[in-house]
Design a protein around this motif. Structure first.
Motif, PDB file in Angstrom:
ATOM      1  N   ALA A 117      42.950  44.008  45.322  1.00  0.00           N
ATOM      2  CA  ALA A 117      43.911  44.977  45.160  1.00  0.00           C
ATOM      3  C   ALA A 117      43.843  46.343  46.188  1.00  0.00           C
ATOM      4  O   ALA A 117      44.770  46.808  46.716  1.00  0.00           O
ATOM      5  CB  ALA A 117      44.227  45.263  43.773  1.00  0.00           C
TER       6      ALA A 117
ATOM      7  N   ALA B  57      44.499  45.390  49.531  1.00  0.00           N
ATOM      8  CA  ALA B  57      46.024  45.249  49.833  1.00  0.00           C
ATOM      9  C   ALA B  57      46.662  46.652  50.057  1.00  0.00           C
ATOM     10  O   ALA B  57      47.334  46.877  50.989  1.00  0.00           O
ATOM     11  CB  ALA B  57      46.590  44.485  49.035  1.00  0.00           C
ATOM     12  N   ALA B  58      46.309  47.538  49.150  1.00  0.00           N
ATOM     13  CA  ALA B  58      46.896  48.800  49.271  1.00  0.00           C
ATOM     14  C   ALA B  58      46.379  49.758  50.487  1.00  0.00           C
ATOM     15  O   ALA B  58      47.312  50.340  51.206  1.00  0.00           O
ATOM     16  CB  ALA B  58      46.578  49.843  48.084  1.00  0.00           C
TER      17      ALA B  58
ATOM     18  N   TYR C 297      50.186  46.882  52.086  1.00  0.00           N
ATOM     19  CA  TYR C 297      50.777  45.912  51.189  1.00  0.00           C
ATOM     20  C   TYR C 297      51.410  46.553  50.152  1.00  0.00           C
ATOM     21  O   TYR C 297      50.929  47.390  49.495  1.00  0.00           O
ATOM     22  CB  TYR C 297      50.239  44.735  50.865  1.00  0.00           C
ATOM     23  CG  TYR C 297      49.665  43.613  52.134  1.00  0.00           C
ATOM     24  CD1 TYR C 297      50.679  42.711  52.384  1.00  0.00           C
ATOM     25  CD2 TYR C 297      48.919  43.810  52.854  1.00  0.00           C
ATOM     26  CE1 TYR C 297      50.629  41.903  53.373  1.00  0.00           C
ATOM     27  CE2 TYR C 297      48.574  42.849  53.858  1.00  0.00           C
ATOM     28  CZ  TYR C 297      49.751  41.748  54.020  1.00  0.00           C
ATOM     29  OH  TYR C 297      49.528  41.052  55.126  1.00  0.00           O
ATOM     30  N   ALA C 298      52.495  46.256  49.501  1.00  0.00           N
ATOM     31  CA  ALA C 298      53.091  46.808  48.398  1.00  0.00           C
ATOM     32  C   ALA C 298      52.269  46.565  47.134  1.00  0.00           C
ATOM     33  O   ALA C 298      52.294  47.210  46.239  1.00  0.00           O
ATOM     34  CB  ALA C 298      54.581  46.259  48.209  1.00  0.00           C
ATOM     35  N   ASP C 299      51.665  45.177  47.134  1.00  0.00           N
ATOM     36  CA  ASP C 299      50.636  44.849  46.055  1.00  0.00           C
ATOM     37  C   ASP C 299      49.850  43.768  46.684  1.00  0.00           C
ATOM     38  O   ASP C 299      50.029  43.050  47.823  1.00  0.00           O
ATOM     39  CB  ASP C 299      51.521  44.597  44.760  1.00  0.00           C
ATOM     40  CG  ASP C 299      52.796  43.381  44.941  1.00  0.00           C
ATOM     41  OD1 ASP C 299      52.323  42.459  45.937  1.00  0.00           O
ATOM     42  OD2 ASP C 299      53.765  43.544  44.655  1.00  0.00           O
ATOM     43  N   GLN C 300      49.022  43.302  45.679  1.00  0.00           N
ATOM     44  CA  GLN C 300      47.999  42.325  46.094  1.00  0.00           C
ATOM     45  C   GLN C 300      48.802  40.874  46.449  1.00  0.00           C
ATOM     46  O   GLN C 300      48.462  40.053  47.039  1.00  0.00           O
ATOM     47  CB  GLN C 300      46.796  42.063  44.944  1.00  0.00           C
ATOM     48  CG  GLN C 300      45.902  41.156  45.320  1.00  0.00           C
ATOM     49  CD  GLN C 300      45.000  40.930  44.061  1.00  0.00           C
ATOM     50  OE1 GLN C 300      44.783  41.906  43.284  1.00  0.00           O
ATOM     51  NE2 GLN C 300      44.352  39.747  43.889  1.00  0.00           N
ATOM     52  N   ALA C 301      49.729  40.607  45.501  1.00  0.00           N
ATOM     53  CA  ALA C 301      50.556  39.432  45.596  1.00  0.00           C
ATOM     54  C   ALA C 301      51.208  39.207  47.241  1.00  0.00           C
ATOM     55  O   ALA C 301      51.186  37.960  47.591  1.00  0.00           O
ATOM     56  CB  ALA C 301      51.516  39.379  44.527  1.00  0.00           C
ATOM     57  N   HIS C 302      51.382  40.386  47.681  1.00  0.00           N
ATOM     58  CA  HIS C 302      52.120  40.155  48.946  1.00  0.00           C
ATOM     59  C   HIS C 302      50.838  39.770  50.133  1.00  0.00           C
ATOM     60  O   HIS C 302      51.089  39.043  50.997  1.00  0.00           O
ATOM     61  CB  HIS C 302      52.615  41.651  49.591  1.00  0.00           C
ATOM     62  CG  HIS C 302      54.094  41.831  48.772  1.00  0.00           C
ATOM     63  ND1 HIS C 302      54.422  42.352  47.785  1.00  0.00           N
ATOM     64  CD2 HIS C 302      55.378  41.636  49.650  1.00  0.00           C
ATOM     65  CE1 HIS C 302      55.609  42.450  47.357  1.00  0.00           C
ATOM     66  NE2 HIS C 302      56.134  41.889  48.701  1.00  0.00           N
TER      67      HIS C 302
END
Length: 271
Positions: free
Chosen positions: A236, A239-240, A244-249
């Motif tokens: 997470a 990702a940030a 990325y908008a969030d970890q899922a992306h």
């Protein structure tokens, strides 16, 4: 003979590959360094086949090879997905990795996007890339002689003078590579003093892929490296950090590119 620093970014399962092949990098002659990032050499002698996978860099490659038959030369544009190569028996590859932006001055008749996703005989682009030329590169036993042969092949083909657009494309891709804050194409274009459309045209003509592709690819390279070295990475936070908008992306992009989620890749690398 100086060699560029060891860097396995982009190689999927670098430990698996580097235990099976001898992999080295070397610098080209000084006049070529504006256009060529490095030479790379791989030799192998395998008791059983091995399939290597690489998440490509935004670079065109010229390779001189010998495996099962006579020496030959190929030009490889930037692959759209994973670059996959099956290695078997004994073989050797002597590669030229052009800088992003550095190939277009050697083939000014087409935008670099013309070669994207293509693998073709090098003679289609460089008539001098004959079987005899390939033999002169791959036959020497020592690296110094192979470097000299590559220099001798490329130096007569070097552009007569600099191309400012090529230099600009190289500098902009270097910025994406080095600066994690480059996350959005519109912000990147503004910082470069270009419209988004002008930036896209420049990348199509001189890099071969879009600015968005380059930004995403360098994010994946960094994630791939961290996944291979940190079994308990904070995905997470990463990702940030990468924009990325969030970890899922991040997970979605990594999985689509590499073929497995980053946590699964990290667990396999730790075995």
């Amino acid at each position: 003979m100086a060699a560029p620093r060891r860097d396995t970014r982009g190689i999927v399962d670098p430990a698996g590959l580097l235990t099976r092949v001898r992999f080295r990098r070397h610098e080209p002659a000084e006049p070529l360094r504006r256009y060529v990032e490095q030479y790379w050499f791989i030799d192998w002698d395998l008791p059983e086949p091995y399939v290597s996978h690489v998440v490509p860099h935004p670079s065109v490659h010229l390779t001189f090879q010998q495996d099962e038959g006579s020496p030959y030369a190929e030009l490889t544009g930037i692959p759209g997905g994973l670059y996959t190569r099956r290695l078997s028996g004994r073989g050797r590859v002597c590669g030229v990795k052009f800088r992003p932006g550095g190939f277009r001055p050697y083939a000014p008749g087409h935008p670099v996007s013309h070669w994207t996703g293509r693998v073709l005989p090098a003679r289609d682009v460089f008539p001098r890339a004959t079987p005899a030329a390939a033999r002169s590169v791959v036959t020497p036993a020592d690296d110094e002689a192979r470097v000299a042969a590559l220099d001798a092949f490329l130096l007569p083909l070097a552009p007569a003078g600099p191309d400012p657009q090529a230099d600009l494309a190289t500098a902009l891709v270097d910025r994406v590579h080095d600066d994690r804050t480059v996350r959005r194409v519109d912000d990147f274009a503004h910082a470069a003093g270009l419209s988004v459309r002008a930036l896209q045209r420049l990348f199509s003509a001189y890099v071969g892929v879009s600015p968005k592709w380059v930004i995403l690819r360098y994010r994946i390279h960094e994630t791939l490296e961290l996944a291979g070295t940190r079994g308990e990475a904070d995905w997470a936070a990463l990702a940030a950090d990468l924009g990325y908008a969030d970890q899922a992306h991040l997970v979605r992009d990594f999985t689509a590119t590499v073929g497995t989620p980053p946590t699964a890749y990290a667990q396999a690398a730790a075995v």
